[in-house]
Write a protein that holds these residues in place. Structure first.
Motif, PDB file in Angstrom:
ATOM      1  N   GLY A  45       0.879  -1.179   0.032  1.00 44.69           N
ATOM      2  CA  GLY A  45      -0.052  -0.034  -0.055  1.00 44.69           C
ATOM      3  C   GLY A  45       0.979   1.171  -0.103  1.00 44.69           C
ATOM      4  N   PHE A  46       0.369   2.382  -0.432  1.00 42.94           N
ATOM      5  CA  PHE A  46       1.044   3.533  -0.500  1.00 42.94           C
ATOM      6  C   PHE A  46       0.155   4.575  -0.053  1.00 42.94           C
ATOM      7  CE2 PHE A  46       3.045   1.065  -3.645  1.00 42.94           C
ATOM      8  CZ  PHE A  46       4.410   1.273  -3.643  1.00 42.94           C
ATOM      9  N   SER A  47       0.620   5.566   0.613  1.00 43.41           N
ATOM     10  CA  SER A  47      -0.028   6.673   1.036  1.00 43.41           C
ATOM     11  C   SER A  47       0.834   7.937   0.541  1.00 43.41           C
ATOM     12  CB  SER A  47      -0.116   6.915   2.799  1.00 43.41           C
ATOM     13  OG  SER A  47      -0.851   5.818   3.105  1.00 43.41           O
ATOM     14  N   LEU A  48       0.437   8.603  -0.481  1.00 40.78           N
ATOM     15  CA  LEU A  48       0.968   9.691  -1.241  1.00 40.78           C
ATOM     16  C   LEU A  48       0.726  10.807  -0.599  1.00 40.78           C
ATOM     17  CD1 LEU A  48       0.783   8.008  -4.670  1.00 40.78           C
ATOM     18  CD2 LEU A  48       2.605   7.726  -2.922  1.00 40.78           C
TER      19      LEU A  48
ATOM     20  N   VAL B 213      -2.398  -3.032  -3.610  1.00 41.35           N
ATOM     21  CA  VAL B 213      -3.637  -3.368  -2.985  1.00 41.35           C
ATOM     22  C   VAL B 213      -4.420  -2.141  -2.696  1.00 41.35           C
ATOM     23  CG1 VAL B 213      -3.240  -5.860  -2.413  1.00 41.35           C
ATOM     24  CG2 VAL B 213      -2.852  -4.011  -0.765  1.00 41.35           C
ATOM     25  N   ARG B 214      -3.587  -1.031  -2.299  1.00 44.28           N
ATOM     26  CA  ARG B 214      -4.069   0.155  -1.683  1.00 44.28           C
ATOM     27  C   ARG B 214      -3.472   1.377  -2.127  1.00 44.28           C
ATOM     28  NH1 ARG B 214      -4.774   3.047   3.255  1.00 44.28           N
ATOM     29  NH2 ARG B 214      -7.081   3.811   3.623  1.00 44.28           N
ATOM     30  N   VAL B 215      -3.903   2.528  -2.459  1.00 37.78           N
ATOM     31  CA  VAL B 215      -3.391   3.795  -2.665  1.00 37.78           C
ATOM     32  C   VAL B 215      -4.142   4.906  -2.129  1.00 37.78           C
ATOM     33  CG1 VAL B 215      -2.116   5.531  -4.315  1.00 37.78           C
ATOM     34  CG2 VAL B 215      -1.953   2.780  -4.791  1.00 37.78           C
ATOM     35  N   THR B 216      -3.720   5.732  -1.346  1.00 33.50           N
ATOM     36  CA  THR B 216      -4.454   7.071  -0.985  1.00 33.50           C
ATOM     37  C   THR B 216      -3.700   7.986  -1.035  1.00 33.50           C
ATOM     38  OG1 THR B 216      -3.504   6.557   1.529  1.00 33.50           O
ATOM     39  CG2 THR B 216      -5.669   5.518   0.779  1.00 33.50           C
ATOM     40  N   GLU B 217      -4.306   9.265  -1.213  1.00 35.98           N
ATOM     41  CA  GLU B 217      -3.573  10.796  -1.123  1.00 35.98           C
ATOM     42  C   GLU B 217      -4.089  11.622   0.062  1.00 35.98           C
ATOM     43  OE1 GLU B 217      -3.580  12.306  -5.143  1.00 35.98           O
ATOM     44  OE2 GLU B 217      -3.477  10.194  -5.935  1.00 35.98           O
TER      45      GLU B 217
ATOM     46  N   GLU C  75      -3.645   6.734  11.324  1.00 39.28           N
ATOM     47  CA  GLU C  75      -4.645   5.972  10.561  1.00 39.28           C
ATOM     48  C   GLU C  75      -4.462   5.388   9.354  1.00 39.28           C
ATOM     49  OE1 GLU C  75      -8.505   4.568  10.371  1.00 39.28           O
ATOM     50  OE2 GLU C  75      -7.387   5.594  12.238  1.00 39.28           O
ATOM     51  N   GLU C  76      -3.535   5.664   8.523  1.00 37.40           N
ATOM     52  CA  GLU C  76      -3.209   5.131   7.068  1.00 37.40           C
ATOM     53  C   GLU C  76      -2.676   3.842   7.617  1.00 37.40           C
ATOM     54  OE1 GLU C  76      -3.360   6.413   3.777  1.00 37.40           O
ATOM     55  OE2 GLU C  76      -4.935   7.807   4.664  1.00 37.40           O
ATOM     56  N   LEU C  77      -1.785   3.579   8.403  1.00 38.35           N
ATOM     57  CA  LEU C  77      -1.179   2.615   8.614  1.00 38.35           C
ATOM     58  C   LEU C  77      -2.188   1.381   9.425  1.00 38.35           C
ATOM     59  CD1 LEU C  77       2.478   3.013  10.298  1.00 38.35           C
ATOM     60  CD2 LEU C  77       1.645   2.645   7.857  1.00 38.35           C
ATOM     61  N   ARG C  78      -3.209   1.826  10.123  1.00 37.63           N
ATOM     62  CA  ARG C  78      -4.311   1.192  10.704  1.00 37.63           C
ATOM     63  C   ARG C  78      -4.983   0.524   9.796  1.00 37.63           C
ATOM     64  NH1 ARG C  78      -5.541   5.800  14.354  1.00 37.63           N
ATOM     65  NH2 ARG C  78      -3.991   5.612  16.094  1.00 37.63           N
ATOM     66  N   GLU C  79      -5.618   1.348   8.746  1.00 39.47           N
ATOM     67  CA  GLU C  79      -6.356   0.822   7.785  1.00 39.47           C
ATOM     68  C   GLU C  79      -5.995  -0.028   6.807  1.00 39.47           C
ATOM     69  OE1 GLU C  79      -8.573   3.954   6.022  1.00 39.47           O
ATOM     70  OE2 GLU C  79      -9.389   4.840   7.645  1.00 39.47           O
ATOM     71  N   PHE C  80      -4.443   0.115   6.258  1.00 43.47           N
ATOM     72  CA  PHE C  80      -3.934  -0.600   5.389  1.00 43.47           C
ATOM     73  C   PHE C  80      -3.721  -2.079   6.042  1.00 43.47           C
ATOM     74  CE2 PHE C  80       0.213  -2.380   3.886  1.00 43.47           C
ATOM     75  CZ  PHE C  80      -0.326  -2.954   2.618  1.00 43.47           C
ATOM     76  N   PHE C  81      -2.912  -2.116   7.238  1.00 39.76           N
ATOM     77  CA  PHE C  81      -2.549  -3.096   7.789  1.00 39.76           C
ATOM     78  C   PHE C  81      -3.513  -4.416   8.405  1.00 39.76           C
ATOM     79  CE2 PHE C  81       1.721  -1.440   7.757  1.00 39.76           C
ATOM     80  CZ  PHE C  81       2.344  -2.440   7.208  1.00 39.76           C
ATOM     81  N   ARG C  82      -4.989  -3.676   8.770  1.00 36.98           N
ATOM     82  CA  ARG C  82      -6.013  -4.404   9.129  1.00 36.98           C
ATOM     83  C   ARG C  82      -6.231  -5.668   8.892  1.00 36.98           C
ATOM     84  NH1 ARG C  82      -9.963  -0.156   9.642  1.00 36.98           N
ATOM     85  NH2 ARG C  82      -8.736   0.461  11.331  1.00 36.98           N
ATOM     86  N   PRO C  83      -6.143  -5.934   7.400  1.00 33.07           N
ATOM     87  CA  PRO C  83      -6.732  -7.210   6.766  1.00 33.07           C
ATOM     88  C   PRO C  83      -5.541  -8.134   7.108  1.00 33.07           C
ATOM     89  CG  PRO C  83      -7.094  -5.610   5.133  1.00 33.07           C
ATOM     90  CD  PRO C  83      -6.211  -4.728   6.209  1.00 33.07           C
ATOM     91  N   TYR C  84      -4.239  -8.115   7.342  1.00 32.60           N
ATOM     92  CA  TYR C  84      -3.240  -8.824   7.411  1.00 32.60           C
ATOM     93  C   TYR C  84      -2.768  -9.310   8.935  1.00 32.60           C
ATOM     94  CZ  TYR C  84      -3.103  -6.793   2.843  1.00 32.60           C
ATOM     95  OH  TYR C  84      -3.399  -6.512   1.452  1.00 32.60           O
ATOM     96  N   ARG C  85      -3.419  -8.823   9.725  1.00 29.34           N
ATOM     97  CA  ARG C  85      -3.108  -9.030  11.312  1.00 29.34           C
ATOM     98  C   ARG C  85      -3.300 -10.520  11.533  1.00 29.34           C
ATOM     99  NH1 ARG C  85      -2.978  -5.407  14.990  1.00 29.34           N
ATOM    100  NH2 ARG C  85      -2.885  -3.202  14.382  1.00 29.34           N
TER     101      ARG C  85
END
Length: 391
Positions: A331-334, A354-358, A376-386
């Motif tokens: 995932g990327f948070s730009l 799998v995910r890109v946000t700006e 919050e960016e990290l919480r949302e991105f990693f949530r499915p992989y816990r």
């Protein structure tokens, strides 16, 4: 693996009075250059602002208080690859679900400092208005030659080698599987960590994709990618002199920057301003105390030269390594004001995206500039992989 069995030891941040007395004496004795009329920041660091900052550094800045605040984090050292590596290891507080281990990799010009604000938000989300089930065990190492980690005495380590150290460190800490995140050089380190250890890294989050390196035919690029390559080249021509020096002649610059705290501040502060979301006013993103905490860490550890040498090491990474495609979910948070922000087409060309946000706020130092937003960016991105890391 290390040539010596790693042993974890608590580490205390502690500066003797003589080092601070020497720093203040050097600051007060600064020999200043002339200032072209109305130059401001147009020719590099604004000398008028630096004089103000240096005066505060010499007679107002309270390093012991800042050091004590940083010492509130849990600091350790371990012997890895023949080097003493400093890291912060903060465990999740009162989690209500699976805890995801997460290694955060910093860039230049910083150290573990980049993540000092965001660590509590990640380890104890429930205390900061977020879901307690999103808690992380957070590991933030200083790269070799940065912060409180040892400087390599031989050739500098590149991002691939550092990624190998991080894989070993996470194993020593008992984490078989984990997430990785980073920005700037830390983006490269996180990428190679996943490339070389895909069985251990469950997902990767980055705030940038690094400098573009094309292995295929330029004719295959989309119009957006071609425009990005052109913009990146233009940015390098106008803003990249520091990088050329780091890659080619880091020891030349290191002499003056290691000897003069004012010179060191000029080298670092100009980048903090240029790369942050401050609209030209650096103190919209960083207070004087925050700026000087970062710069003082470089001064007291004497690591500006060794940190720059990593650019030289990375500049000779073989093209075949640069061209490897990353298949670990990424995932990327730009962030809005970051530099050389890539188009999605480029990200998908090189990575399993799998995910890109700006995010609408923040720059190159987003974890420090906008810690709540970055967390919050990290919480949302990693949530499915816990579950993958803890199952």
């Amino acid at each position: 693996m290390s040539d010596v069995s790693p042993r974890l030891e608590p580490f205390t941040l502690q500066t003797g009075p003589a080092a601070l007395e020497d720093l203040r004496a050097r600051l007060r004795a600064t020999r200043w250059p002339d200032i072209p009329e109305d130059a401001g920041w147009s020719l590099g660091a604004d000398t008028a602002y630096l004089r103000e900052l240096v005066a505060y550094w010499a007679d107002g800045f309270d390093w012991p208080a800042q050091e004590a605040a940083l010492a509130g984090l849990p600091h350790f050292r371990a012997r890895l690859g023949g080097l003493g590596i400093h890291f912060v290891h903060a465990r999740a507080v009162a989690p209500t679900g699976p805890v995801l281990p997460l290694v955060l990799s910093h860039g230049w010009p910083d150290s573990f400092w980049r993540y000092s604000k965001v660590i509590p938000l990640l380890t104890d989300p429930g205390a900061h208005g977020a879901d307690p089930s999103d808690a992380f065990d957070v590991v933030v190492p200083d790269m070799p030659g940065y912060g409180y980690s040892d400087c390599p005495t031989g050739p500098p380590l590149d991002s691939i080698a550092v990624a190998g150290l991080w894989a070993e460190l996470m194993g020593v800490l008992g984490y078989a599987r984990f997430g990785a995140a980073g920005g700037d050089i830390g983006s490269q380190v996180s990428r190679y960590l996943a490339l070389d250890h895909p069985d251990r890294v469950v997902a990767v989050h980055r705030t940038d994709a690094g400098w573009p390196a094309l292995a295929g035919d330029p004719a295959d690029l989309t119009p957006e990618e071609r425009a990005w390559f052109e913009d990146t080249a233009a940015w390098g021509a106008s803003e990249g002199a520091y990088g050329a020096m780091h890659r080619t002649r880091p020891q030349t610059a290191a002499v003056g920057l290691t000897d003069s705290p004012a010179g060191l501040a000029a080298w670092i502060v100009e980048k903090l301003r240029a790369w942050s979301d401050c609209d030209g006013d650096i103190e919209r993103s960083f207070t004087k105390d925050e700026i000087l905490t970062n710069v003082t860490l470089y001064w007291l550890t004497g690591t500006i030269g060794s940190s720059m040498r990593m650019y030289h090491a990375n500049s000779v990474i073989p093209p075949a390594q640069l061209a490897r495609r990353l298949e670990v979910p990424s995932g990327f948070s730009l962030f809005r004001s970051d530099i050389v922000r890539p188009p999605r087409a480029w990200l998908e060309r090189t990575t399993n995206v799998v995910r890109v946000t700006e995010p609408a706020r923040g720059g190159h130092f987003a974890p420090f500039e906008e810690p709540e937003l970055y967390a919050e960016e990290l919480r949302e991105f990693f949530r499915p992989y816990r579950a993958e890391a803890t199952g």
